[in-house]
Design a protein around this motif. Structure first.
Motif, short mmCIF file in Angstrom:
data_model
loop_
_atom_site.label_atom_id
_atom_site.label_comp_id
_atom_site.label_asym_id
_atom_site.label_seq_id
_atom_site.Cartn_x
_atom_site.Cartn_y
_atom_site.Cartn_z
N TRP A 1 18.34 -4.27 -13.04
CA TRP A 1 18.13 -3.87 -11.66
C TRP A 1 17.42 -2.53 -11.60
O TRP A 1 17.44 -1.76 -12.55
N PHE A 2 16.78 -2.27 -10.45
CA PHE A 2 16.35 -0.90 -10.19
C PHE A 2 16.89 -0.48 -8.82
O PHE A 2 17.12 -1.31 -7.94
N TYR A 3 17.10 0.83 -8.70
CA TYR A 3 17.65 1.39 -7.46
C TYR A 3 16.78 2.53 -7.00
O TYR A 3 16.56 3.51 -7.73
N GLY A 4 16.28 2.42 -5.79
CA GLY A 4 15.46 3.48 -5.20
C GLY A 4 16.33 4.41 -4.38
O GLY A 4 16.95 4.00 -3.40
N LEU A 5 16.36 5.68 -4.79
CA LEU A 5 17.15 6.69 -4.09
C LEU A 5 16.26 7.47 -3.14
O LEU A 5 15.26 8.07 -3.56
N ASN A 6 16.62 7.47 -1.88
CA ASN A 6 15.89 8.27 -0.90
C ASN A 6 16.27 9.73 -1.07
O ASN A 6 17.45 10.09 -1.03
N ILE A 7 15.29 10.59 -1.30
CA ILE A 7 15.52 12.03 -1.42
C ILE A 7 14.81 12.69 -0.26
O ILE A 7 13.58 12.71 -0.19
N GLU A 8 15.56 13.22 0.67
CA GLU A 8 14.95 13.74 1.89
C GLU A 8 13.96 14.85 1.57
O GLU A 8 14.30 15.88 0.99
N GLY B 1 10.74 9.62 -3.11
CA GLY B 1 11.99 9.07 -3.61
C GLY B 1 11.99 9.01 -5.12
O GLY B 1 11.02 9.37 -5.80
N LEU B 2 13.10 8.53 -5.67
CA LEU B 2 13.27 8.40 -7.12
C LEU B 2 13.87 7.03 -7.42
O LEU B 2 14.91 6.67 -6.88
N VAL B 3 13.20 6.26 -8.29
CA VAL B 3 13.65 4.92 -8.65
C VAL B 3 14.27 4.96 -10.05
O VAL B 3 13.61 5.38 -11.01
N ASN C 1 0.83 -1.20 0.00
CA ASN C 1 0.00 0.00 0.00
C ASN C 1 0.86 1.26 0.00
O ASN C 1 0.65 2.19 0.76
N SER C 2 1.87 1.29 -0.88
CA SER C 2 2.73 2.48 -0.96
C SER C 2 1.96 3.67 -1.53
O SER C 2 2.35 4.82 -1.30
N ALA C 3 0.88 3.45 -2.25
CA ALA C 3 0.07 4.55 -2.78
C ALA C 3 -0.89 5.11 -1.74
O ALA C 3 -1.65 6.03 -2.04
N ASP D 1 5.87 -1.10 0.18
CA ASP D 1 7.18 -1.23 -0.45
C ASP D 1 7.62 0.15 -0.95
O ASP D 1 7.08 0.66 -1.93
N ASP D 2 8.59 0.75 -0.28
CA ASP D 2 9.04 2.08 -0.71
C ASP D 2 10.07 2.02 -1.83
O ASP D 2 10.53 3.05 -2.32
N CYS D 3 10.45 0.80 -2.27
CA CYS D 3 11.34 0.59 -3.42
C CYS D 3 12.75 1.13 -3.21
O CYS D 3 13.53 1.26 -4.17
N ILE D 4 13.12 1.43 -1.99
CA ILE D 4 14.44 2.02 -1.73
C ILE D 4 15.53 0.96 -1.79
O ILE D 4 15.35 -0.17 -1.33
N GLY D 5 16.68 1.32 -2.36
CA GLY D 5 17.82 0.42 -2.46
C GLY D 5 17.80 -0.39 -3.75
O GLY D 5 17.03 -0.13 -4.67
N TRP D 6 18.71 -1.39 -3.82
CA TRP D 6 18.84 -2.23 -5.02
C TRP D 6 17.85 -3.39 -5.02
O TRP D 6 17.63 -4.03 -3.99
#
Length: 571
Positions: free
Chosen positions: A359-366, A400-402, A229-231, A346-351
């Protein structure tokens, strides 16, 4: 108009007189003034922009006798269903933030992008450029369907996520305002011939879904899964939770009537999580969505904007009457909801392996802020990623940005680009900071009564130390802050919610949870900003000592309750 309504609100009159959102926008864009008239301020929201001013500089503006006494500028928001964006599209936005904005870009809590600091004379340039790269700003604001959210995970060869993403696109397409005013105002050249992505030829029936007065208030939708339920669908006017059988989504449990805007001085207003409407087969989703929207269009409150969201219609009517009216508009019945349990985010953060060898990588952007500041040069890093690797991307509901479609041999390249520009990797963020977010608030939001984005990072510094000292550094819980009670960062269903109440003071909420299906409650009111962590500290200690095995912080607070927590923590 509902049965009880007699007098329309002033905004309803503005919409009626606007000729499908045209109003005097064209004339006022050319009048040489730095700001717009009061009616046009309302109409331009439908086109994706809000008028703002720099509240940090109001005294300076008056001293310098600036016209209007304020340094006016505009926020321009792009609506990006499910947050799906290309490198070319992001580069265009980065260019605009440097050329005509305040040099920053912001990922919103609804998977969109916001430019700030745009002068009135540059609005047409900005909106045209956004459309030239096949994005749009229409319906990013205003009394219409807002950006459609969707769980952002870019798994490939995965029928379920493909279906979620496809339905979010279809919902966005089919509920888009049809007025040709957007095309006429922003996307037509001097010869009146050039058509771009956001526009369209005039329709015989201009707005078959919305009608000439559109909806009574903003309308939000999101698509998710019970296990993801990330949305944040319980915060939406309509939320869809996919029901999976045999590896595909066969239908959706609809929840309706979520909404978080509150006016503390008006007891008639309140936050509400969405309640069940029923189960809808996949091939009927658009029909039911349109039926729900039409019920809100025809019966939502158009006299009092404080009570114009659909949550109040459902509250006043009751769930059963509302469902019956939707079925009447639909022309058939709606099944009862299928059994389900919301159990993940699932916030999709990380590899993550993508499912197709990439692969996808989720970048945490404060707090979603993309900027270059000192040694932190995220904006420059993103330019290099977009030009050298050019990955498709997803914006997340947690700002964040994936980066998608990253080849195994390019993983180190991506990491190197980020770290060489002083951008911390997601794995370097503490758990509590990763799960925090804030609205922009001061200095540009006219509704803010306190700081939010500018102060939360400092508050996280102190909270990190407190959690580490208690041995709770790995605990996952959401902390969300807003500078006013409108709740743009969704503070009312988080484990810890901080809502600006008056200058430098916040209402502290506890008892929500990461999964987002439960409201929190007021623990303490008027907490000074420099006492927030100290106020949380005894609660965290109590949690450490009294939790059940595996119990989350919000679940613990909800189980113990406010009175017992106050008695234990104020002793």
């Amino acid at each position: 108009m509902s049965e009880a309504e007699e007098k329309l609100s002033p905004v309803e009159g503005i919409k009626v007189e606007s000729n499908y959102l045209r109003g005097r926008i064209a004339e006022e864009l050319m009048d040489g003034n730095p700001n717009l008239g009061k009616d046009t301020i309302q109409l331009i929201k439908f086109h994706g922009s809000y008028e703002q001013d720099d509240r940090d500089r109001r005294k300076e503006a008056k001293a310098n006798k600036v016209p209007g006494g304020k340094y006016y500028s505009y926020m321009v928001r792009s609506a990006i269903p499910g947050g799906r964006i290309s490198s070319e599209q992001l580069l265009a936005q980065l260019d605009l933030c440097d050329e005509v904005g305040n040099s920053t870009l912001r990922v919103t809590t609804r998977q969109g992008l916001q430019l700030h600091g745009v002068l009135k004379g540059n609005l047409k340039k900005v909106i045209r450029r956004i459309n030239e790269v096949q994005l749009t700003t229409i319906a990013a604001c205003g009394d219409v369907r807002r950006n459609v959210m969707c769980s952002p995970a870019p798994f490939k060869n995965n029928r379920v996520y493909d279906q979620l993403q496809a339905i979010s696109d279809r919902i966005a397409d089919e509920t888009m305002p049809r007025t040709p005013a957007y095309h006429e105002l922003w996307l037509t050249d001097d010869a009146g011939e050039k058509t771009l992505a956001g526009g369209g030829a005039p329709q015989e029936e201009v707005e078959p879904l919305y009608g000439p007065t559109y909806l009574p208030r903003k309308f939000k939708m999101g698509v998710a899964l019970p296990g993801d339920n990330s949305a944040d669908v319980y915060s939406q006017d309509i939320g869809l939770l996919g029901i999976v059988e045999g590896g595909e989504v066969v239908g959706y449990n609809f929840v309706v009537g979520g909404g978080f805007g509150v006016t503390p001085s008006a007891s008639k207003t309140f936050a509400r999580v969405a309640s069940p409407l029923g189960y809808v087969p996949a091939d009927k989703v658009l029909d039911v969505i349109k039926a729900v929207m039409k019920v809100q269009r025809d019966f939502g409150n158009r006299s009092d904007r404080k009570r114009a969201r659909m949550k109040y219609l459902i509250h006043d009517w009751g769930a059963e009457k509302f469902k019956q009216k939707v079925e009447e508009y639909l022309g058939e019945g709606i099944e009862d909801s299928r059994p389900m349990n919301v159990n993940g985010h699932d916030d999709c953060i990380g590899w993550h392996e993508q499912g197709d060898g990439q692969w996808f990588y989720g970048l945490n952007i404060e707090n979603g802020r993309i900027k270059d500041e000192g040694d932190f040069r995220l904006k420059t890093a993103l330019r290099e990623v977009c030009t050298s690797l050019a990955p498709p991307m997803r914006l997340t509901p947690h700002q964040g940005l994936v980066f998608c479609d990253i080849k195994a041999e390019d993983k180190e390249r991506l990491k190197s680009i980020l770290t060489s520009h002083g951008v911390p990797l997601s794995e370097q963020f503490s758990t509590v900071r990763r799960w925090s977010m804030a609205c922009p608030a001061l200095p540009l939001c006219g509704l803010a009564v306190t700081e939010s984005e500018r102060i939360l990072p400092t508050m996280m510094d102190a909270l990190e130390k407190e959690l580490d000292s208690l041995g709770l550094g790995g605990e996952r819980f959401t902390t969300r802050m807003t500078g006013c009670p409108n709740g743009c960062a969704r503070p009312y269903n988080s484990d810890v919610g901080l809502v600006g109440k008056t200058k430098g003071k916040y209402t502290l909420f506890l008892g929500g949870r990461v999964e987002g299906d439960r409201l929190n409650w007021i623990y303490k009111d008027l907490v000074p900003e420099d006492e927030v962590v100290a106020t949380l500290s005894p609660v965290l200690k109590h949690f450490k000592e009294g939790r059940h095995e595996g119990e989350a912080f919000g679940d613990y607070c909800d189980r113990i309750g406010r009175d017992a927590l106050l008695a234990a923590c104020d002793a």
